[in-house]
Write a protein that holds these residues in place. Sequence first.
Motif, PDB file in Angstrom:
ATOM      1  N   PHE A 207       0.818  -1.213   0.000  1.00 52.89           N
ATOM      2  CA  PHE A 207       0.000   0.000   0.000  1.00 52.89           C
ATOM      3  C   PHE A 207       0.850   1.260   0.000  1.00 52.89           C
ATOM      4  O   PHE A 207       1.962   1.285   0.529  1.00 52.89           O
ATOM      5  N   ASP A 208       0.288   2.332  -0.568  1.00 51.46           N
ATOM      6  CA  ASP A 208       0.948   3.639  -0.517  1.00 51.46           C
ATOM      7  C   ASP A 208       0.740   4.298   0.839  1.00 51.46           C
ATOM      8  O   ASP A 208       1.609   5.013   1.326  1.00 51.46           O
ATOM      9  N   ILE A 209      -0.439   4.072   1.432  1.00 47.41           N
ATOM     10  CA  ILE A 209      -0.716   4.581   2.766  1.00 47.41           C
ATOM     11  C   ILE A 209      -1.636   3.600   3.494  1.00 47.41           C
ATOM     12  O   ILE A 209      -2.571   3.058   2.896  1.00 47.41           O
ATOM     13  N   SER A 210      -1.335   3.358   4.767  1.00 46.75           N
ATOM     14  CA  SER A 210      -2.171   2.494   5.603  1.00 46.75           C
ATOM     15  C   SER A 210      -2.708   3.321   6.758  1.00 46.75           C
ATOM     16  O   SER A 210      -1.940   3.980   7.470  1.00 46.75           O
ATOM     17  N   LEU A 211      -4.020   3.308   6.915  1.00 47.51           N
ATOM     18  CA  LEU A 211      -4.687   4.069   7.968  1.00 47.51           C
ATOM     19  C   LEU A 211      -5.170   3.070   9.013  1.00 47.51           C
ATOM     20  O   LEU A 211      -6.174   2.389   8.826  1.00 47.51           O
ATOM     21  N   LEU A 212      -4.427   2.996  10.116  1.00 45.17           N
ATOM     22  CA  LEU A 212      -4.667   1.971  11.122  1.00 45.17           C
ATOM     23  C   LEU A 212      -5.425   2.523  12.320  1.00 45.17           C
ATOM     24  O   LEU A 212      -5.433   3.731  12.580  1.00 45.17           O
ATOM     25  N   ASP A 213      -6.023   1.600  13.079  1.00 50.63           N
ATOM     26  CA  ASP A 213      -6.822   1.991  14.242  1.00 50.63           C
ATOM     27  C   ASP A 213      -5.971   2.615  15.341  1.00 50.63           C
ATOM     28  O   ASP A 213      -6.330   3.637  15.913  1.00 50.63           O
ATOM     29  N   GLY A 214      -4.860   1.957  15.673  1.00 54.74           N
ATOM     30  CA  GLY A 214      -4.045   2.448  16.782  1.00 54.74           C
ATOM     31  C   GLY A 214      -2.699   1.755  16.869  1.00 54.74           C
ATOM     32  O   GLY A 214      -2.318   0.974  15.995  1.00 54.74           O
ATOM     33  N   GLU A 215      -1.980   2.031  17.968  1.00 52.41           N
ATOM     34  CA  GLU A 215      -0.639   1.476  18.170  1.00 52.41           C
ATOM     35  C   GLU A 215      -0.652  -0.054  18.216  1.00 52.41           C
ATOM     36  O   GLU A 215       0.306  -0.702  17.790  1.00 52.41           O
ATOM     37  N   PRO A 226       7.641  -5.502   6.488  1.00 51.15           N
ATOM     38  CA  PRO A 226       7.647  -4.109   6.041  1.00 51.15           C
ATOM     39  C   PRO A 226       6.237  -3.534   5.934  1.00 51.15           C
ATOM     40  O   PRO A 226       5.306  -4.227   5.516  1.00 51.15           O
ATOM     41  N   THR A 227       6.075  -2.287   6.328  1.00 52.10           N
ATOM     42  CA  THR A 227       4.776  -1.616   6.218  1.00 52.10           C
ATOM     43  C   THR A 227       4.781  -0.711   4.983  1.00 52.10           C
ATOM     44  O   THR A 227       5.765  -0.635   4.252  1.00 52.10           O
ATOM     45  N   SER A 228       3.683  -0.022   4.774  1.00 46.58           N
ATOM     46  CA  SER A 228       3.560   0.864   3.614  1.00 46.58           C
ATOM     47  C   SER A 228       4.428   2.112   3.791  1.00 46.58           C
ATOM     48  O   SER A 228       4.970   2.363   4.870  1.00 46.58           O
ATOM     49  N   LYS A 229       4.549   2.880   2.735  1.00 42.47           N
ATOM     50  CA  LYS A 229       5.389   4.079   2.769  1.00 42.47           C
ATOM     51  C   LYS A 229       4.924   5.047   3.852  1.00 42.47           C
ATOM     52  O   LYS A 229       5.729   5.671   4.532  1.00 42.47           O
ATOM     53  N   ILE A 230       3.620   5.177   3.991  1.00 42.49           N
ATOM     54  CA  ILE A 230       3.040   6.080   4.991  1.00 42.49           C
ATOM     55  C   ILE A 230       2.074   5.287   5.858  1.00 42.49           C
ATOM     56  O   ILE A 230       1.234   4.550   5.338  1.00 42.49           O
ATOM     57  N   VAL A 231       2.188   5.421   7.172  1.00 43.91           N
ATOM     58  CA  VAL A 231       1.259   4.801   8.113  1.00 43.91           C
ATOM     59  C   VAL A 231       0.742   5.881   9.051  1.00 43.91           C
ATOM     60  O   VAL A 231       1.526   6.623   9.648  1.00 43.91           O
ATOM     61  N   LYS A 232      -0.568   5.980   9.174  1.00 44.18           N
ATOM     62  CA  LYS A 232      -1.189   6.948  10.070  1.00 44.18           C
ATOM     63  C   LYS A 232      -2.152   6.225  11.010  1.00 44.18           C
ATOM     64  O   LYS A 232      -2.861   5.296  10.604  1.00 44.18           O
ATOM     65  N   ASP A 416      -7.380  12.862   0.277  1.00 43.80           N
ATOM     66  CA  ASP A 416      -7.237  14.074  -0.538  1.00 43.80           C
ATOM     67  C   ASP A 416      -5.766  14.434  -0.756  1.00 43.80           C
ATOM     68  O   ASP A 416      -5.372  14.878  -1.840  1.00 43.80           O
ATOM     69  N   LYS A 417      -4.938  14.234   0.279  1.00 42.33           N
ATOM     70  CA  LYS A 417      -3.514  14.536   0.144  1.00 42.33           C
ATOM     71  C   LYS A 417      -2.857  13.599  -0.870  1.00 42.33           C
ATOM     72  O   LYS A 417      -1.991  14.014  -1.640  1.00 42.33           O
ATOM     73  N   ILE A 418      -3.276  12.322  -0.844  1.00 42.51           N
ATOM     74  CA  ILE A 418      -2.729  11.361  -1.816  1.00 42.51           C
ATOM     75  C   ILE A 418      -3.143  11.780  -3.233  1.00 42.51           C
ATOM     76  O   ILE A 418      -2.364  11.674  -4.175  1.00 42.51           O
ATOM     77  N   CYS A 419      -4.376  12.266  -3.391  1.00 43.33           N
ATOM     78  CA  CYS A 419      -4.859  12.738  -4.703  1.00 43.33           C
ATOM     79  C   CYS A 419      -4.015  13.896  -5.207  1.00 43.33           C
ATOM     80  O   CYS A 419      -3.692  13.976  -6.395  1.00 43.33           O
ATOM     81  N   GLU A 420      -3.657  14.800  -4.314  1.00 37.91           N
ATOM     82  CA  GLU A 420      -2.883  15.965  -4.702  1.00 37.91           C
ATOM     83  C   GLU A 420      -1.479  15.574  -5.153  1.00 37.91           C
ATOM     84  O   GLU A 420      -0.868  16.234  -6.000  1.00 37.91           O
ATOM     85  N   CYS A 421      -0.970  14.456  -4.581  1.00 43.61           N
ATOM     86  CA  CYS A 421       0.387  14.012  -4.926  1.00 43.61           C
ATOM     87  C   CYS A 421       0.426  13.292  -6.258  1.00 43.61           C
ATOM     88  O   CYS A 421       1.500  13.028  -6.800  1.00 43.61           O
TER      89      CYS A 421
END
Length: 422
Positions: A207-215, A226-232, A416-421
């Motif tokens: 994935f390009d970005i992974s949006l996870l629940d928590g720690e 390995p995780t994705s380039k961006i993890v939030k 939206d940020k990924i769209c802008e990139c």
Amino acid sequence: MFDKFKGFDYLTFKVDSQYLEFRIFCQGKFGILTRFLSYTFHFFNSFKLFAFDFKKCNVAFFYSTENQKKSLEQVRREYRRRHGMNDGFSFSLKNKISTDFSVPEVYSYLLSLPFLPILIIESLFSMILKKQYRRYAHGIDRYILSSGQFIMYYIYLLLIKPKIIVVSNDHNSEIRVLLDVARKHGIKLVYIQHATPNSNLPPLEQFDISLLDGEASLDIYHSIGPTSKIVKLVGISKLDAVKRKIDTYSKGEMISLALNASFNMDNVKKLIKYINGLGFCVHVRLHPGQIKRKAFFERELADYRVTYSDPMSDDLFSFILGSRLIIAGNSNIILEAALLNVPTFYTMLDETEFDYYGFVKSNITIDITNSFEKLSKFLIDNNSEKISHDKLKYFDNSVGEVYFGYTNVLVCDYIDKICECR
């Protein structure tokens, strides 16, 4: 080629034999003939939908199960609120799921037919010489179908031309085929977590970005690879609507038992008998995979005071909020109930790993596996210790934050940020 197609059904062909046996235990033991009959049945059933319908969009949400749909729908609605009704379409990879558009399964089946002879020969070779009968008996139909799905999804993505694909699953075979094809098209991939993960899942590097629940989720994925380039860390988006209204709900009265895919009926009976003995009826929620066995439950529990919640028609969060307490084994419902201020108790109802998701270890539930004394004390005294924000925040990063109940807004900001990139 063979290894690639097997890799799509990750939880059958890529996990260790112990976890495969656990899946077989949960989902039922099947033979090669059963899997071929399933392939044949779904092949003919797929002829119900031939329409090749689609619409181009920048951001596409793909589902292959109802749970995935529920996990993403609030995010999708927020995205469409921002960008209008001509973007953010939903696409179903399984035609039984209601979405804006369906990817017709019939073409995947038809395109898989030319590969059928060679994949069957390879399967026989692996079953006989490599002694892998159990794996093929569990997933040979998905293995064969993935060849046709690969071609079909490649064509379909050429037509809809999305810049971004959003999914909430990283291990279902059809989703993994889609992700592989999307990478070949240069499409950005967004992963939104749909349930507490375990160490047997694939790494998130695709994935390009992974949006996870928590720690808690991030710790598990770090242990996998390995995780994705961006993890939030964003919190649990599917709970947003309920979180915002939690103070308006009245306290539930049901003594609820939520079953997972695996259980030991003797353990279930022992627990229900104990609660009945305290003067309470038990409200049992079956796992979606058990709904066809409801008659079995009704027969086995005919002498007990029980009522039933149908997972196919009864809303999960209404079930949680209608409960005075919830008892469960290795089930994500413990976390969801704790976040909605409903007391929970953990007990082993099967022979699987104790505290599989770490909810007991993290002190967000009470373990009654070896003694029901704490349960009876709660039922009599009706008080329980409130779980601290820090303990819950480990699993849901939105706890204590200004976006609690609005995780979908934060998620759309990242999309939206990924769209802008792009």
